[in-house]
Design a protein around this motif. Structure first.
Motif, PDB file in Angstrom:
ATOM      1  N   ILE A   1     -16.155  20.729  -1.587  1.00 11.91           N
ATOM      2  CA  ILE A   1     -15.713  19.376  -1.932  1.00 11.91           C
ATOM      3  C   ILE A   1     -16.895  18.418  -1.927  1.00 11.91           C
ATOM      4  O   ILE A   1     -17.070  17.604  -2.843  1.00 11.91           O
ATOM      5  N   SER A   2     -17.721  18.535  -0.899  1.00 14.41           N
ATOM      6  CA  SER A   2     -18.892  17.664  -0.791  1.00 14.41           C
ATOM      7  C   SER A   2     -19.858  17.884  -1.947  1.00 14.41           C
ATOM      8  O   SER A   2     -20.385  16.919  -2.527  1.00 14.41           O
ATOM      9  N   TYR A   3     -20.085  19.148  -2.294  1.00 15.51           N
ATOM     10  CA  TYR A   3     -21.026  19.467  -3.375  1.00 15.51           C
ATOM     11  C   TYR A   3     -20.526  18.918  -4.706  1.00 15.51           C
ATOM     12  O   TYR A   3     -21.297  18.323  -5.475  1.00 15.51           O
ATOM     13  N   ILE A   4     -19.247  19.107  -5.000  1.00 15.91           N
ATOM     14  CA  ILE A   4     -18.696  18.630  -6.268  1.00 15.91           C
ATOM     15  C   ILE A   4     -18.738  17.110  -6.328  1.00 15.91           C
ATOM     16  O   ILE A   4     -19.050  16.520  -7.371  1.00 15.91           O
ATOM     17  N   GLU A   5     -18.406  16.452  -5.220  1.00 15.07           N
ATOM     18  CA  GLU A   5     -18.468  14.992  -5.165  1.00 15.07           C
ATOM     19  C   GLU A   5     -19.883  14.496  -5.464  1.00 15.07           C
ATOM     20  O   GLU A   5     -20.079  13.471  -6.118  1.00 15.07           O
ATOM     21  N   GLU A   6     -20.860  15.229  -4.997  1.00 14.15           N
ATOM     22  CA  GLU A   6     -22.251  14.818  -5.168  1.00 14.15           C
ATOM     23  C   GLU A   6     -22.786  15.120  -6.560  1.00 14.15           C
ATOM     24  O   GLU A   6     -23.647  14.395  -7.078  1.00 14.15           O
ATOM     25  N   HIS A   7     -22.253  16.165  -7.200  1.00 13.34           N
ATOM     26  CA  HIS A   7     -22.828  16.625  -8.465  1.00 13.34           C
ATOM     27  C   HIS A   7     -21.889  16.530  -9.658  1.00 13.34           C
ATOM     28  O   HIS A   7     -22.213  17.057 -10.731  1.00 13.34           O
ATOM     29  N   TYR A   8     -20.742  15.852  -9.531  1.00 14.09           N
ATOM     30  CA  TYR A   8     -19.759  15.850 -10.617  1.00 14.09           C
ATOM     31  C   TYR A   8     -20.298  15.230 -11.908  1.00 14.09           C
ATOM     32  O   TYR A   8     -19.814  15.523 -13.005  1.00 14.09           O
ATOM     33  N   LYS A   9     -21.310  14.377 -11.812  1.00 11.17           N
ATOM     34  CA  LYS A   9     -21.884  13.760 -13.011  1.00 11.17           C
ATOM     35  C   LYS A   9     -22.738  14.744 -13.802  1.00 11.17           C
ATOM     36  O   LYS A   9     -23.025  14.520 -14.976  1.00 11.17           O
ATOM     37  N   GLU A  10     -23.129  15.827 -13.154  1.00 11.33           N
ATOM     38  CA  GLU A  10     -23.995  16.800 -13.797  1.00 11.33           C
ATOM     39  C   GLU A  10     -23.177  17.852 -14.550  1.00 11.33           C
ATOM     40  O   GLU A  10     -21.962  17.943 -14.399  1.00 11.33           O
ATOM     41  N   ASP A  11     -23.860  18.634 -15.339  1.00  5.90           N
ATOM     42  CA  ASP A  11     -23.199  19.681 -16.123  1.00  5.90           C
ATOM     43  C   ASP A  11     -23.041  20.934 -15.268  1.00  5.90           C
ATOM     44  O   ASP A  11     -23.654  21.970 -15.516  1.00  5.90           O
ATOM     45  N   ILE A  12     -22.201  20.827 -14.235  1.00  5.74           N
ATOM     46  CA  ILE A  12     -22.054  21.932 -13.289  1.00  5.74           C
ATOM     47  C   ILE A  12     -20.934  22.874 -13.720  1.00  5.74           C
ATOM     48  O   ILE A  12     -19.998  22.480 -14.406  1.00  5.74           O
ATOM     49  N   SER A  13     -21.039  24.115 -13.291  1.00  4.78           N
ATOM     50  CA  SER A  13     -20.033  25.125 -13.592  1.00  4.78           C
ATOM     51  C   SER A  13     -19.602  25.808 -12.311  1.00  4.78           C
ATOM     52  O   SER A  13     -20.218  25.634 -11.252  1.00  4.78           O
ATOM     53  N   LEU A  14     -18.546  26.603 -12.424  1.00  3.66           N
ATOM     54  CA  LEU A  14     -18.098  27.383 -11.279  1.00  3.66           C
ATOM     55  C   LEU A  14     -19.216  28.283 -10.779  1.00  3.66           C
ATOM     56  O   LEU A  14     -19.400  28.451  -9.574  1.00  3.66           O
ATOM     57  N   GLN A  15     -19.993  28.856 -11.707  1.00  8.75           N
ATOM     58  CA  GLN A  15     -21.093  29.734 -11.321  1.00  8.75           C
ATOM     59  C   GLN A  15     -22.140  29.001 -10.497  1.00  8.75           C
ATOM     60  O   GLN A  15     -22.694  29.549  -9.542  1.00  8.75           O
ATOM     61  N   ASP A  16     -22.410  27.746 -10.866  1.00  9.00           N
ATOM     62  CA  ASP A  16     -23.394  26.966 -10.127  1.00  9.00           C
ATOM     63  C   ASP A  16     -22.969  26.761  -8.678  1.00  9.00           C
ATOM     64  O   ASP A  16     -23.763  26.927  -7.749  1.00  9.00           O
ATOM     65  N   VAL A  17     -21.701  26.396  -8.491  1.00  7.95           N
ATOM     66  CA  VAL A  17     -21.203  26.140  -7.141  1.00  7.95           C
ATOM     67  C   VAL A  17     -21.134  27.440  -6.352  1.00  7.95           C
ATOM     68  O   VAL A  17     -21.484  27.490  -5.166  1.00  7.95           O
ATOM     69  N   ALA A  18     -20.698  28.524  -6.995  1.00  7.66           N
ATOM     70  CA  ALA A  18     -20.618  29.815  -6.317  1.00  7.66           C
ATOM     71  C   ALA A  18     -21.979  30.248  -5.806  1.00  7.66           C
ATOM     72  O   ALA A  18     -22.111  30.762  -4.686  1.00  7.66           O
ATOM     73  N   SER A  19     -23.013  30.018  -6.607  1.00  2.13           N
ATOM     74  CA  SER A  19     -24.347  30.459  -6.218  1.00  2.13           C
ATOM     75  C   SER A  19     -24.866  29.693  -5.009  1.00  2.13           C
ATOM     76  O   SER A  19     -25.644  30.230  -4.217  1.00  2.13           O
TER      77      SER A  19
END
Length: 260
Positions: free
Chosen positions: A162-180
């Motif tokens: 949750i913290s990571y997504i809140e911090e990076h939601y403006k970026e072009d993030i994917s499920l793979q990015d968060v999983a890694s």
């Protein structure tokens, strides 16, 4: 028209998925249906599809095997898998084909719509910028093998997610990015995410971005085009399309309603 392949060995499953896509994307998609992995590869190549939805467990040639072959033919397409929890034990191979999403059966309308919308956006981006998915096919080097997660560890992962997504939601993030970030394969992280949030990663991310957009829209001094990028969307048209589907209003209509 976006060319979409739907491959599943269950006829009813194929028809249901195809019908849902046609309902939510009328006059935007041309759908091709395959009943096994061999036919899926043939239809994909014949029609140069941009999006493929593949059941992992198909006879003859599995969805994973079909995806690997499709990737050699087209490195820019979006691959979306249908899967069940008990298939995650052998789905590690999916990380090598850089799948866009994993829809856990039974698939909700929201999961399907969210995945297709994201795939359409990627197709638009590839067509406009000439990008290649090959630049992103390095996830195998960045991800460790799956690890079982006990209760305490799972809670920590969810809070940090949750913290990571809140911090990076403006970026072009994917499920793979968060999983890694947490050292999991994307397929296993998908399982953890769906179990804890009750929705797919793309759906969760869209909901967060739209809530952020609403906050920005309440300020009449911020241009709507700027709000699109500030909310994490690649372009204003994609942002408007998702916003209207999720709120029933265009961004301008929403602003007119909330700004006095």
């Amino acid at each position: 028209m976006y060319r979409v392949l739907v491959a599943d060995d269950e006829p009813i499953e194929r028809q249901v998925i195809a019908k849902k896509i046609n309902i939510f994307f009328p006059d935007q998609v041309e759908i091709f249906m395959a009943q096994n992995g061999v036919e899926a590869v043939e239809l994909f190549k014949e029609n140069n599809c941009q999006i493929a939805l593949l059941d992992i467990a198909m006879p003859g040639k599995t969805g994973l095997e079909a995806a690997e072959e499709i990737r050699t033919f087209n490195r820019e397409c979006s691959l979306i898998f249908f899967t069940a929890f008990d298939e995650f034990s052998y789905a590690k191979r999916a990380i090598s084909v850089k799948a866009l999403d994993y829809l856990l059966k039974p698939c909700s309308d929201e999961d399907i719509i969210g995945a297709i919308e994201e795939a359409i956006s990627i197709a638009d981006k590839n067509a406009g910028l000439g990008t290649t998915a090959g630049d992103n096919l390095h996830m195998m080097d960045r991800i460790t093998l799956d690890k079982e997660v006990d209760g305490d560890r799972s809670n920590v992962v969810i809070r940090e997610t949750i913290s990571y997504i809140e911090e990076h939601y403006k970026e072009d993030i994917s499920l793979q990015d968060v999983a890694s970030v947490f050292g999991y394969t994307d397929v296993y992280f998908c399982k953890i995410f769906k179990q804890n949030f009750g929705k797919s990663f793309i759906v969760y991310l869209n909901e967060l971005r739209i809530e952020k957009a609403k906050e920005f829209l309440a300020n009449p001094d911020i241009n709507i085009k700027d709000i699109s990028s500030e909310s994490g969307y690649r372009d204003a048209s994609y942002f408007a399309r998702v916003f209207k589907r999720m709120t029933g209003m265009t961004p301008s209509q929403y602003r007119d309603r909330v700004v006095v």
